[in-house]
Design a protein around this motif. Structure first.
Motif, short mmCIF file in Angstrom:
data_model
loop_
_atom_site.label_atom_id
_atom_site.label_comp_id
_atom_site.label_asym_id
_atom_site.label_seq_id
_atom_site.Cartn_x
_atom_site.Cartn_y
_atom_site.Cartn_z
N GLY A 114 14.71 -0.58 -5.54
CA GLY A 114 14.73 -0.98 -6.95
C GLY A 114 13.45 -0.58 -7.65
O GLY A 114 12.69 0.27 -7.20
N ASP A 115 13.19 -1.22 -8.79
CA ASP A 115 11.96 -0.94 -9.51
C ASP A 115 10.78 -1.48 -8.69
O ASP A 115 10.71 -2.68 -8.42
CB ASP A 115 12.00 -1.61 -10.89
N PRO A 116 9.85 -0.62 -8.29
CA PRO A 116 8.75 -1.08 -7.43
C PRO A 116 7.80 -2.05 -8.11
O PRO A 116 7.00 -2.70 -7.43
CB PRO A 116 8.04 0.22 -7.05
N ALA A 117 7.89 -2.17 -9.44
CA ALA A 117 7.06 -3.14 -10.15
C ALA A 117 7.74 -4.50 -10.26
O ALA A 117 7.14 -5.46 -10.74
CB ALA A 117 6.71 -2.63 -11.55
N GLY A 118 8.99 -4.59 -9.81
CA GLY A 118 9.74 -5.84 -9.86
C GLY A 118 9.69 -6.58 -8.54
O GLY A 118 8.85 -6.32 -7.67
N ILE A 119 10.64 -7.49 -8.35
CA ILE A 119 10.64 -8.33 -7.15
C ILE A 119 11.38 -7.70 -5.97
O ILE A 119 11.42 -8.28 -4.89
CB ILE A 119 11.24 -9.73 -7.43
N GLY A 120 11.95 -6.50 -6.17
CA GLY A 120 12.70 -5.86 -5.11
C GLY A 120 11.96 -5.76 -3.79
O GLY A 120 12.48 -6.19 -2.74
N PRO A 121 10.73 -5.20 -3.77
CA PRO A 121 10.01 -5.10 -2.49
C PRO A 121 9.80 -6.45 -1.81
O PRO A 121 9.90 -6.55 -0.58
CB PRO A 121 8.68 -4.47 -2.90
#
Length: 332
Positions: free
Chosen positions: A11-18
Motif C-alpha cells: 500500500g502507500d508506504p506513508a500510511g499504516i500498511g507497513p
C-alpha cells in the motif's frame, strides 16, 4: 491442505500498511494458513516492525522465485522505491508511485503462477493521482492491469456480505447507469464467488433504489420495475435463490440476522454504510470478476495515526483469511 501463497501489497508506504502487515504476519494464525509474500520495500517493513514492536526479520528478495517460506522471516519482494527519510502520515507522489508499482508487481507475480491471490494494504487516491495514475482506487487499477472490462466490489464483515452494482460515481450517475444487464452480471459474479467459497446455494437479496422499493410506483420513476426486476427474474430462471427488489432498510436487517448470504446494493453508500456500522474493524474488500483473487482491508491509509504503532491489524488478518478461502484449491 496446502497453504496458498498470497501476495500482500504494502500500500502507500506513508500510511499504516507497513505496520498492519508486520503486526499481522507476527500472528501464528496467519502463519498457519498461508505463505505470505509481501510486495513492497524491505527497509520500510523493518522500520514498521520496530515501530509496532514486532521482532520479525525481513528477507529482501529481488524476485518472487527466491521466497523461502520455511524461513521465519518475512519474505519481501523489495522494489526499493521508498527513500529512508519518507515521512509517515504525509501525501506524496513518491509514495503514490510506489503503491502503484507494488500492485503492478503483484499482478505479474500471480500471473506467473508464483502466488494464488493478492491481498492489498490501503493506498491513498490523492498520492496515486499525484504520481500521475488517475484511478479512483484499487478496484479500477486492478481491472486495468488485468485487462478486465468489468468488476464488482464486494464488502464482507463478520455478519454481512454486500456486492455493489455501482461504486465510485455520483448518485444521479449511478441511477442512470443501473440497467438489467449490469444488475444480472453483478448478481452472477457474487453468486460465483460464494459458490467457490463453499456456499452451495447462496440466498441473495437485491436492494431497490427507492424507499419502500418504490411502493408500487408511488416513489421514484419506476426504476425497480425497469432496471432491477428483470435481472432478478433472469437469475431466478437459472435456479438461483435470488429475491428482490426489496427495501434496502429491511433487507439489511434480514441479512444481518442471517436470512441472506449476500446483499446486492445499487450504489456506494447504500452498501458501505451498513457494512461499516456492523464491522469496520474486521471488514474486507473483495474485487469480484478479476482473473486473480483480490481481497483488501476495508479501511484507508489512516495518515493521522501512521507511524505511531497503534494501527489495528484485524481487517488485514480477515482479508488474508478471505484470500485463502477464495484461492484455487489446487495451489502448489
Amino acid at each position: 491442505m496446502t497453504r496458498p501463497t498470497i501476495a500482500i501489497t504494502m500500500g502507500d508506504p506513508a500510511g499504516i500498511g507497513p505496520e498492519v502487515i508486520m503486526k499481522a504476519l507476527a500472528q501464528p494464525q496467519v502463519q498457519a494458513i498461508c505463505n505470505a509474500l509481501v510486495i513492497g520495500d524491505a527497509n520500510r517493513l523493518r522500520k514498521a516492525g520496530q515501530i509496532v514492536g514486532v521482532s520479525l526479520e525481513v528477507d529482501a528478495l529481488s524476485d518472487a522465485k527466491q521466497a523461502n517460506f520455511a524461513s521465519k522471516a518475512v519474505q519481501c519482494v523489495d522494489l526499493k522505491l521508498v527513500p529512508d527519510d519518507l515521512p509517515f502520515g504525509k501525501v506524496s507522489a513518491t509514495a503514490g508511485e510506489a503503491a502503484y508499482r507494488y500492485i503492478e508487481k503483484a499482478v505479474q507475480v500471480v500471473q506467473a503462477g508464483l502466488a494464488q491471490g493478492i491481498c492489498t494494504a490501503p493506498l491513498s487516491k490523492e498520492a496515486l493521482h499525484a504520481a500521475g495514475h488517475k484511478y479512483p482506487g484499487h478496484t479500477e487499477l486492478l481491472a486495468h492491469l488485468t485487462g478486465t472490462p468489468e468488476v464488482s466490489m464486494m464488502l464482507v464483515s463478520p455478519k454481512l456480505r454486500v456486492i455493489h452494482v455501482t461504486t465510485h460515481i455520483g448518485l444521479l450517475d449511478a441511477i442512470e447507469k443501473i440497467e438489467p444487464g449490469l444488475v444480472e452480471r453483478v448478481i452472477a459474479r457474487g453468486h460465483d464467488v460464494l459458490v467457490r467459497a463453499g456456499v452451495a446455494n447462496p440466498k441473495i437479496g437485491v436492494c431497490a433504489i427507492n424507499p419502500h422499493a418504490g411502493e408500487n410506483g408511488l416513489f421514484g420513476r419506476g426504476e425497480e420495475a425497469a432496471k432491477i426486476a428483470p435481472a432478478v427474474q433472469a437469475c431466478q430462471r437459472k435456479g438461483w435463490d435470488v429475491r428482490g427488489p426489496l427495501p434496502a432498510d429491511t433487507l439489511f436487517f434480514l441479512a444481518g440476522r442471517g436470512d441472506f448470504d449476500m446483499v446486492v446494493a445499487m450504489y456506494h453508500d447504500q452498501g458501505h454504510g451498513p457494512i461499516k456500522v456492523l464491522g469496520l474493524e474486521a471488514g474486507v474488500n473483495i474485487t469480484v470478476g478479476l482473473p486473480v483473487i483480490r481481497t483488501s482491508v476495508d479501511h484507508g491509509t489512516a495518515f493521522d495515526i501512521a507511524g505511531k504503532g497503534i494501527a489495528d491489524e484485524r481487517s488485514l488478518i480477515e482479508a488474508l483469511r478471505q484470500a485463502v478461502d477464495l484461492a484455487p484449491k489446487n495451489a502448489a
